[in-house]
Design an enzyme around this catalytic site. Structure first.
Site, PDB file in Angstrom:
ATOM      1  CG  ASN A 213      -0.142  -0.122   2.609  1.00 31.82           C
ATOM      2  OD1 ASN A 213       0.534   0.844   2.832  1.00 31.82           O
ATOM      3  ND2 ASN A 213      -0.350  -1.075   3.296  1.00 31.82           N
ATOM      4  CG  ASP A 282      -6.831  -5.133   6.783  1.00 29.46           C
ATOM      5  OD1 ASP A 282      -6.089  -5.083   8.102  1.00 29.46           O
ATOM      6  OD2 ASP A 282      -7.373  -4.312   6.325  1.00 29.46           O
ATOM      7  CE  LYS A 346      -9.964   0.716  13.009  1.00 25.98           C
ATOM      8  NZ  LYS A 346      -9.269   1.099  11.871  1.00 25.98           N
ATOM      9  CE  LYS A 350      -6.941  -2.493  15.608  1.00 22.16           C
ATOM     10  NZ  LYS A 350      -6.174  -3.280  14.584  1.00 22.16           N
TER      11      LYS A 350
HETATM   12  O1  C5P Z   1      -7.709  -2.415  12.123  1.00 20.49           O
HETATM   13  P1  C5P Z   1      -7.184  -1.279  11.624  1.00 20.49           P
HETATM   14  O2  C5P Z   1      -5.925  -1.746  10.555  1.00 20.49           O
HETATM   15  O3  C5P Z   1      -7.671  -0.172  11.051  1.00 20.49           O
HETATM   16  O4  C5P Z   1      -6.078  -0.697  12.802  1.00 20.49           O
HETATM   17  C1  C5P Z   1      -5.082   0.225  12.538  1.00 20.49           C
HETATM   18  C2  C5P Z   1      -4.106   0.035  13.927  1.00 20.49           C
HETATM   19  O5  C5P Z   1      -3.917  -1.211  13.993  1.00 20.49           O
HETATM   20  C3  C5P Z   1      -2.854   0.579  13.543  1.00 20.49           C
HETATM   21  O6  C5P Z   1      -2.371   1.119  14.720  1.00 20.49           O
HETATM   22  C4  C5P Z   1      -1.982  -0.419  12.906  1.00 20.49           C
HETATM   23  O7  C5P Z   1      -0.823  -0.274  12.886  1.00 20.49           O
HETATM   24  C5  C5P Z   1      -2.638  -1.537  13.585  1.00 20.49           C
HETATM   25  N1  C5P Z   1      -2.545  -2.892  12.781  1.00 20.49           N
HETATM   26  C6  C5P Z   1      -1.441  -3.805  13.180  1.00 20.49           C
HETATM   27  N2  C5P Z   1      -1.819  -5.173  12.494  1.00 20.49           N
HETATM   28  C7  C5P Z   1      -2.624  -5.293  11.647  1.00 20.49           C
HETATM   29  C8  C5P Z   1      -3.755  -4.356  11.418  1.00 20.49           C
HETATM   30  C9  C5P Z   1      -3.519  -3.169  11.771  1.00 20.49           C
HETATM   31  O8  C5P Z   1      -0.819  -3.751  14.041  1.00 20.49           O
HETATM   32  N3  C5P Z   1      -2.663  -6.555  10.987  1.00 20.49           N
END
Ligand code: C5P
Length: 405
Positions: A213, A282, A346, A350
């Site tokens: 990305n 993802d 979020k 998390k």
């Molecule tokens: O779920 P999302 O990708 O929107 O979450 C963003 C946050 O989670 C950011 O802090 C990103 O660095 C972290 N993240 C992660 N591992 C992933 C996806 C997101 O550490 N696989």
């Protein structure tokens, strides 16, 4: 940036070919908003003129302790009392030896001796031939100067004007500038270990292609720099980005999300703070082909299957250290709309104490950002600023939330 706005720096030059770099350094100091008073030894004037340094600093240069411009004829007292820091760049081996002995037979050494030690820091950028640098006398002097409260900024390595190659070159002007700016920042994270992810990940399909990305990594790198400036020991786990490592930061380069997780798990056991800024993919391709996936001429596209990547932040946030409060976790959320609602949700999903929300298109690849801090107390909007200023603010906010020793 105006990182030195309101600061008055005395820039001392001693004899050495690295004086040519002092011109660039002086310019850099002025550009960052500092007022600069140049003081030169007689030997330094063999390498660069006071005229050059006056033009660059915009102030007459001082070269003598008998300078009659000072009404009280005490430039060593007046100049040192007015300054926020004295930076000697280049500092010759001879001048280091002089400082060690508290000698004061010309203006620069006299001023260093006369400075109030607890109010006016002395920073030293040594510059000399590699044998002179390695000599036990120089190493001993350096240690003594550090014990006496000076900050030694270190030396660079490489080709030297004498034709030899090794340690002892003066650091480059931009490196010295970054070190001085860092030195003057508040030390809110002194003694803390900070672990950061930054940049995109790259999920390989075959040896040639992959999924990634547009994350630039700028925010994560700015946080690494700000945390280091605040006195932390910083490890930066970076996906593929073309950014220079901030000074004093240990960088681990990774490609895929799984590499990133492995690097983070290795480091998280020692960290006090974890900041996840990386734009982790993802999904990754379910299979990896060892050979390039070729067109077969039929016009049929290959069918790609994906599996979900580990969530690095959520994994770390579930660890015993994070749950006990020993490891403070910070996440980022880039949203396109309804920032408060999505960022709040979020943070809970998390399982982290602090989440930074921002509007994706307003931050990706940009040099500035606007952050929304979401914690258990609520939501706080911060003003739009450069990513480095945002990072410094975030570091201060994190420091306030850490358990008091
Ligand atoms: O779920 P999302 O990708 O929107 O979450 C963003 C946050 O989670 C950011 O802090 C990103 O660095 C972290 N993240 C992660 N591992 C992933 C996806 C997101 O550490 N696989």
């Amino acid at each position: 940036m105006n990182d030195l706005a309101g600061k008055h720096i005395v820039l001392g030059l001693t004899g050495g070919i690295a004086c040519y770099k002092a011109a660039e350094l002086c310019r850099g100091l002025v550009k960052e908003g500092a007022t600069v008073q140049v003081v030169m030894t007689e030997a330094s004037e063999q390498f660069i003129t006071a005229v050059t340094m006056q033009a660059l600093s915009g102030r007459p240069v001082y070269t003598s302790q008998w300078d009659a411009r000072e009404p009280n004829n005490m430039p060593h007292i007046n100049l040192s009392r007015q300054s926020d820091a004295i930076l000697i760049a280049p500092c010759s081996a001879d001048f280091m030896a002089k400082l060690v002995h508290g000698r004061a037979d010309e203006l620069l050494s006299l001023m260093c001796l006369a400075r109030p030690i607890d109010k006016v820091p002395l920073l030293i950028a040594p510059a000399m031939n590699r044998e002179m640098w390695a000599h036990p006398a120089t190493q001993r002097n350096m240690q003594q100067l550090a014990d006496d409260g000076a900050t030694i900024l270190g030396v660079g390595s490489g080709f030297q004007a004498c034709g030899e190659t090794g340690d002892g070159r003066m650091l480059e002007a931009n490196e010295l500038l970054e070190d001085l700016v860092a030195f003057l920042q508040p030390k809110a994270l002194a003694g803390k270990r900070v672990l950061i992810t930054a940049g995109p990940t790259f999920e390989a399909l075959d040896p040639i292609r992959g999924i990634t990305n547009h994350s630039s990594g700028k925010m994560g790198f700015a946080i690494a720099r700000a945390a280091r400036e605040a006195g932390a020991d910083v490890v930066l786990v970076a996906g593929p980005v073309h950014l220079a490592t901030p000074r004093g930061v240990r960088r681990i380069d990774v490609k895929s999300a799984r590499d990133m997780l492995a690097a983070i798990e290795g480091e998280a056991t020692r960290a006090d703070v974890f900041v996840a800024t990386a734009a982790v993919a993802d999904w990754r391709p379910a299979t990896h082909s060892d050979q390039k996936i070729k067109k077969d001429g039929s016009g049929a596209a290959p069918t790609l299957a994906f599996v979900e990547n580990p969530d690095i932040l959520a994994t770390v946030a579930k660890s015993a250290r994070a749950q006990s409060g020993a490891l403070f976790c910070v996440g980022f959320a880039a949203e396109s709309h309804d920032l408060v609602k999505h960022a709040t949700a979020k943070r809970e999903r998390k399982g982290i104490p602090l989440l930074v929300g921002n509007i994706g298109p307003l931050t990706f690849g940009q040099d500035d950002n606007q952050m929304l801090l979401v914690d258990a107390q609520g939501v706080q909007e911060l003003p739009r600023a450069s990513k480095l200023e945002c990072a410094r603010r975030l570091v201060a906010e994190i420091a306030q939330r850490l358990p008091r020793p």
